[in-house]
Every structure is written in structure tokens, then in C-alpha cells.
Design an enzyme around this catalytic site. Sequence first.
Site, PDB file in Angstrom:
ATOM      1  N   GLU A 140      -4.825   3.115  -2.919  1.00 58.35           N
ATOM      2  CA  GLU A 140      -5.046   2.237  -1.760  1.00 58.35           C
ATOM      3  C   GLU A 140      -5.314   3.039  -0.497  1.00 58.35           C
ATOM      4  OE1 GLU A 140      -1.609  -0.240  -1.071  1.00 58.35           O
ATOM      5  OE2 GLU A 140      -0.204   1.326  -1.635  1.00 58.35           O
ATOM      6  N   ASP A 177      -5.042  -2.596   1.292  1.00 57.02           N
ATOM      7  CA  ASP A 177      -4.934  -1.391   2.101  1.00 57.02           C
ATOM      8  C   ASP A 177      -6.187  -0.529   1.988  1.00 57.02           C
ATOM      9  OD1 ASP A 177      -2.540  -1.310   3.621  1.00 57.02           O
ATOM     10  OD2 ASP A 177      -1.421  -1.288   1.750  1.00 57.02           O
ATOM     11  N   CYS A 222      -4.950  -5.080  -7.688  1.00 52.47           N
ATOM     12  CA  CYS A 222      -3.850  -5.999  -7.370  1.00 52.47           C
ATOM     13  C   CYS A 222      -3.858  -6.489  -5.920  1.00 52.47           C
ATOM     14  CB  CYS A 222      -2.501  -5.376  -7.703  1.00 52.47           C
ATOM     15  SG  CYS A 222      -2.101  -3.938  -6.705  1.00 52.47           S
ATOM     16  N   HIS A 280       7.735 -12.023   6.203  1.00 49.70           N
ATOM     17  CA  HIS A 280       8.598 -12.852   5.356  1.00 49.70           C
ATOM     18  C   HIS A 280       8.024 -14.234   5.156  1.00 49.70           C
ATOM     19  CE1 HIS A 280      12.767 -10.953   6.158  1.00 49.70           C
ATOM     20  NE2 HIS A 280      11.903 -10.130   5.629  1.00 49.70           N
ATOM     21  N   ARG A 309      -5.720  -4.689   8.825  1.00 51.06           N
ATOM     22  CA  ARG A 309      -5.827  -5.924   8.034  1.00 51.06           C
ATOM     23  C   ARG A 309      -5.089  -7.090   8.682  1.00 51.06           C
ATOM     24  NH1 ARG A 309      -1.938  -4.064   2.927  1.00 51.06           N
ATOM     25  NH2 ARG A 309      -1.081  -6.147   2.788  1.00 51.06           N
ATOM     26  N   ARG A 322       6.857  -2.307  -8.359  1.00 53.50           N
ATOM     27  CA  ARG A 322       6.405  -1.281  -7.412  1.00 53.50           C
ATOM     28  C   ARG A 322       7.617  -0.766  -6.644  1.00 53.50           C
ATOM     29  NH1 ARG A 322       2.261  -2.854  -2.742  1.00 53.50           N
ATOM     30  NH2 ARG A 322       4.120  -3.868  -1.895  1.00 53.50           N
TER      31      ARG A 322
HETATM   32  C1  PEP Z   1      -2.689  -3.732  -1.377  1.00 54.80           C
HETATM   33  O1  PEP Z   1      -2.591  -2.955  -0.434  1.00 54.80           O
HETATM   34  O2  PEP Z   1      -3.775  -4.144  -1.813  1.00 54.80           O
HETATM   35  C2  PEP Z   1      -1.494  -4.258  -2.042  1.00 54.80           C
HETATM   36  C3  PEP Z   1      -1.576  -4.995  -3.112  1.00 54.80           C
HETATM   37  O3  PEP Z   1      -0.284  -3.949  -1.483  1.00 54.80           O
HETATM   38  P1  PEP Z   1       0.341  -4.678  -0.205  1.00 54.80           P
HETATM   39  O4  PEP Z   1      -0.532  -5.853   0.097  1.00 54.80           O
HETATM   40  O5  PEP Z   1       1.715  -5.050  -0.592  1.00 54.80           O
HETATM   41  O6  PEP Z   1       0.279  -3.601   0.825  1.00 54.80           O
HETATM   42 MG    MG Z   2      -0.732  -1.896  -0.074  1.00 46.15          MG
END
Ligand code: PEP
Ligand code: MG
Length: 755
Positions: free
Chosen positions: A604, A628, A675, A363, A638, A506
Site C-alpha cells: 500500500e 493507501d 483489499c 469509529h 484520502r 492484520r
Molecule cells: C487500504 O489502505 O487499502 C486498506 C485496506 O487499509 P486501510 O483502509 O485500513 O488503511
Molecule cells: Mg491501508
Amino acid sequence: MLQTLHSIVQEVNAARGLDHALNIIVKRVAETTEVDVCSVYLVDPDTHEYVLMATRGLNPDAVGRVRLRMDEGLVGLVGERKEPLNLEDAEAHPRFRYFPETGEERFHSFLGAPIIHFRRLLGVLVVQQTARRRFGEEEVAFIVTMAAQLAGAIAHGEATGTTSLLAGGGGSLAKRPMTGVPGSPGVAMGQAMVAYSPADLFAVPDRPAEDVDREIAAFHAALTAVKEEVKDMAARLANAVSSDEHSLFDVYLRMLDSESLVKGTEERIREGNWASGALRDSIARHVSVFDEMEDPYLRERAGDIRDIGRRILMRLQLDSGDQRSVPEGTVLVGEEISASQLAEIPTERLVGVVTARGSGNSHVAILARALNIPAVMGVAELPVNRLEGREVIVDGYSGRIHIDPGPGAKKEYRRLLREDAELSEELQALRDLPAETPCGYRVGLYANTGLMADITSSLASGCDGIGLHRTEFPFMARERFPGEDEQTLVYRQVLEPFVPRKVVLRTLDVGGDKPLPYFPVREENPFLGWRGIRLTLDHPEIFLTQLRAMLRANTGCGNLHVMFPMVSRVAEVDEAVGLLERARDELLEEGIEVEMPQIGVMVEVPSAVYETDRLAAKVDFISIGSNDLTQYLLAVDRNNARVADLYDELHPAVLSAMNHVVQAARPHGTSVSVCGAMAGDPVAAILLLGMGVQGLSMSVSSLLKIKWVIRSFSRKKARALLEQAWSMERPQDVRYLLNGALDEAGLGGLIRAGK
Ligand code: PEP
Ligand code: MG
């Protein structure tokens, strides 16, 4: 052995600073292994020497005075070889070196183990004995284990700057940056303010006692009040419990009167800590003593002591009101920081955020990004309760922080701050220009959003729409799943302002590092578990509600794109599309005019990369989630700072997978965009342009930088650089190549700003 190790570790963790910790270690190791000498030598990075920092058995006056070159003596040899050295007759070894001030001529056997933290040699732990003998395997194993444990404590000591023995020559020990993961981009310099839950004794930070007498008086007043509380409790329960159980209250009262609690805390206050911090240390010390006890009944008493500690703390806080003023330039630090703790700080005074736990999806990271405040998350070794009031640099680009930075680091970061500010001013000129290469290729530039605040700033940024709206936040911020009407309202607020520009909503991507407080999922391995589309397909009632809300929000807008996260098999897309169609049919039956939106999937997960061909045939667009994808391809969490150096989107395998997606989707006419954070990295953007991605979606703060890159590189040039990058084995070489290209194109300012 394990029990002993555990109890030493407990004691060390409760130590006041590194020197104290080292003294505990040498004492306890010498006792446990029944050796005559135990010593710790630490590397002074300024002078490149070992310094004797603590000893049991050698002349105590030698501490801080005996210094060895890195290639000197048996200690030097242990450090060079990075493995234990076990000698029956040390003096006979050619590398033996005699220090008269230690009085060590009497000791024949020698066992040394290197102290290594994340590949870095910090020092050497040595035990010695008068008798000539080789140490046994168990002893060697114990010393090696102890040295490994010690490495963590020393790293912690460095961070807190409590290596006082080195303060003269080696004060720079504390200047090493600490690594976390980037939470929100940008650089900040300011003063730490510790966020902690008032009920959590062990989270209380150190703070200088402004008035020692007043702090001692407050402590005594709190003690008295708690004694009254306990007596009241005892009186109330007198008839309800047996006399045995009742005697527990006497134990409490005795603890409250105990010399070590009362005098120990007073002493700590006199040493300069405020009452709450001093109390924390006294209680921690007590707890560790009881935790070590063999008798299970006595071990249980540790819980009572914690309870007493909490009660006294609460009293102290009630009495003082614990009102802290928030100075200008505050960096909020904490084990974990809740969105509400962040919200309590006036935004104009808050310059940065640092947490010991949490991820880029917490958050607080999401909020920090929305507020444009640099943040670093997951700094595992963060010495939270020693940080109050200390100077901190937050580097939200690289995910590093500096505590008590030296003049060099400060100068460098001041320069970066200045450059960042100049750059954003310069970039404003690009706001209304298209993201088009000099050869006329138009790349869609989109914003990643999640909060309403993001929507406002995205609108002002002149982006082509929203490429990723993370819908989790309204789910995380409530105490239950939001209903269809609530969601419809939220989605409409996202879609409407952007009409006719596209908005990608999404579907819910919880699980992994995005938990819902009211829907706890406990898994050994959450990133490989029940997250994203897997969870929503298993709960069609939740999924259908969300899909219906999205479709309803789109009436009159027509710019909705729906995207499914974490797809790892084609059947998931079929099922999800089936549910979307059902939602549409239901709404039509109910007389609500809705239309089918554009449908996309996130690629991803590695399996999706190799299914691109099939996926592309089924959907209108693909968006690569590079965050991801990098994590899963490289098998690097990550959000784990320990392996943060291994997480690199420029790894050849990641680039090759992304290129595969772009090429495999092309024959189907399915657009591919990116993205993840990679889309906002100027260096990576060149490669993505070279691959031919059609859109880049990123945090608003990166948009104009990336527009600058696109307007500066023709596709031909970008392709040529991509070709060159293919031939490289190491991500750092790729970065070097592309930084050079940015510099040559006159975009040198972006090199640092991007990463
Ligand atoms: C990603 O995994 O690159 C992504 C944009 O989604 P999130 O960071 O919300 O997992
Ligand atoms: Mg992701």
C-alpha cells in the site's frame, strides 16, 4: 493589515446569515481602505446575472435590483478575466456601464476582484473612489485577500440557504451538493438531527423557537441562576483573593446584565431561534468584539464571555432537559460524531450519517458500515449548527450530500433508492453460487471486517472467508491497550466461525487517521509518520502481545493468516516475521501448541510496489491496500474533501502499479489479492480480473455485486478491456469505457450502485 483581516473574518463568522456577513464586509472594507464605495455582486446561477447584494456608498435601494449580464460592465470583465482590475478612470473604459439607480457617476477609480471558490466564480468585490487614482499594491492585495475569504463565507451561505436577496430568482443557490469522502456505501434521504456535545456552546444548532415567550422566560431564568452562581463563587473566594482579582466577579455580573447580551439574545429569540441558539450567536458576537481589541487585557475577556455563555447554556439545558425525540428517517450530522452518540439513536430510525471532520476510518464510519447505514465523512463546509430538521440526501457512494434538495435531486435519488433495493433482492439469487467467470476462473471473494457485527453479516453472505480483519477497533474502543487474553478471545470469535475458510488478521495499523485515545501521537504529517508496522516494530511489547494472542486464538482453528500493514521496506518484514517466530517459540516453550500461520504483507506504499519481487519471495500472500496506495501514489489525502476529485483509483499510475505487483509476484507463486475499496467497485473489479488477481476483499455490502461481475466477464474479455484502458490517459475515460461494458453485459444496475 493581518490584524484587520483577522478581525473582519471573526465578525463575518459570527454573522447571522449571508446578507448580514456581506453587509459587515462592505462596511469594514470601506472603512479600512477609506474608499467611498464597497460593493459585492454575486452570480445568480439561475439567471446567469450578477446581482448587487450589498453596498456601502452606492444607493442602498439598488441592492437586489441592479442586475448585470455576465458579459456586462466592468464587473463582468473582472469575472471573465478572473483577475483584479484596477482603473484610474472607470468611465473611460470601453466596458464601463452606467446604472442610474446606483448613483455611481461620481466615482472615478475602480478596483474589482473576483470571488472564486474551488475554481467557481461566485461574484465580484468592488471598491470605488471619487478621486482619480490607481489603487496601490497593498490595497489590491487586501481586496484580493478579502475576496478569497469572502468566497468561503458565501459558499457557507449557499449551504445554509441564507441568500435571501436571491430567494426569488436564485433560490437554487443552496442546491449544490457538498463533497466529503465516502464513509459507508449506499444512499439515504432523511431529516438532519445535529449531534453535539451539551457542553459545547458553539456546536448548538439553530432550532425554531416553538414558543417565543417561553424561550425568553427560560433565558431569563438561566441568567438569574448564573448570577447567583457567580455571587456564590465571589462570596466563597472573598478572603482568598485580592480585591483586584475579586473585581473579576463584578465584571462577570456586569456582563450578565449587559444590554447587548440580554436584549441581543431576546431579539434573536424574537427573530425565531430558540434560546440556546440565540445565546450562541450573542456570545459569538461578543467574543469577536473582544477578540479584535488591541489591548491584550481586554482581549483576554473573550475567554470570560465564552465561560459565561457556557454557564448560561448549561442552565438552559438543565431546565429544559433538552430532550429531543428522534424522528423516523433521521440523518445524524455533527462536526464529529462519537460512536456513543451514534449508539444513542435507535437504529431503526437512523438512515444516514454525515460529519464535518473524520475519515472513512473513523469509529463512526466503521460502525455505520457494520450497521449498513450510508455515511459521508469530512464535509469540511458543513454548516452543522444550521442543519437541525433540514432535509438531507446522503450519497455514501460518491461522498456527497445535498441539503434541502430540489425536486429534481429528490426524484433522482428516490429512483436510486428503489433501484438499490431491487438490485439487492435480485442479487440474493447469487448468494450460493461460486464467484467464477464464464471461462471457469475462480476468484476468491472475501469480506473486510472489523467489528463483531461484520462477522455475523459476512458469515451470512456466503463469502470465501475474511480477506482483511482490521484489528484496530478493540484497541480504539478501550481506554488502554487490550491484554493478551482479551485479544485472544476477540480473535477466536473471528477465526472460529469461519473454519476452514481463511481469515486474514492484520496486525495493528494505528497512526495516520486511526489514532488511539490513550496513545496520542502528535505529528505534522501523520500519514507519512509513525503508523502501522513502523509503530508496532518500535513497540515489540505491544506487537508480541498481539501476535501471541493471534497464535493462541488459532489453536484448534488452523485458518489464521497474519498480515503486516504499511510495509515500506523489506527489512520490516524480516523483523516482523522474526517477532512472529519468537512469539511461536515462547508459546511452545510454555507448552501451548501453536503453529506458524500463513504470512502476508499489504502493498500500500509505492516503495513496496517496486519491492514486490523481494517481498513475494519472503511471504505466502500479498494484499494490495488500494486505499493507501492510491493516496500515496497520487499524493492525495484520502480523507481531504478538497482534493477528493483528484483521488481516483482508475488513474493510469495506480492501475500500472497494481499490475506490476500482480506480475512481479507471479513467478514466486505468491497469491495477490486486493483489499481496498477498489475491490468492491464493479468497474475496477473488471480490470483487476483482467490483471489476474486471485482474490478480492471488500465490505460485505459489495460482495454480491462483484460476484455478478465475475460471473459475467470471461478473463479474455476482462483482459481486452484492460488493454483498452491502458491506452487511456484520463480516469474518467476508463470509467466510461467500463460502464459501457457493464451495460452491455446487462449489469447496468451496478453502474450507479458501484460508485
Ligand atoms: C487500504 O489502505 O487499502 C486498506 C485496506 O487499509 P486501510 O483502509 O485500513 O488503511
Ligand atoms: Mg491501508
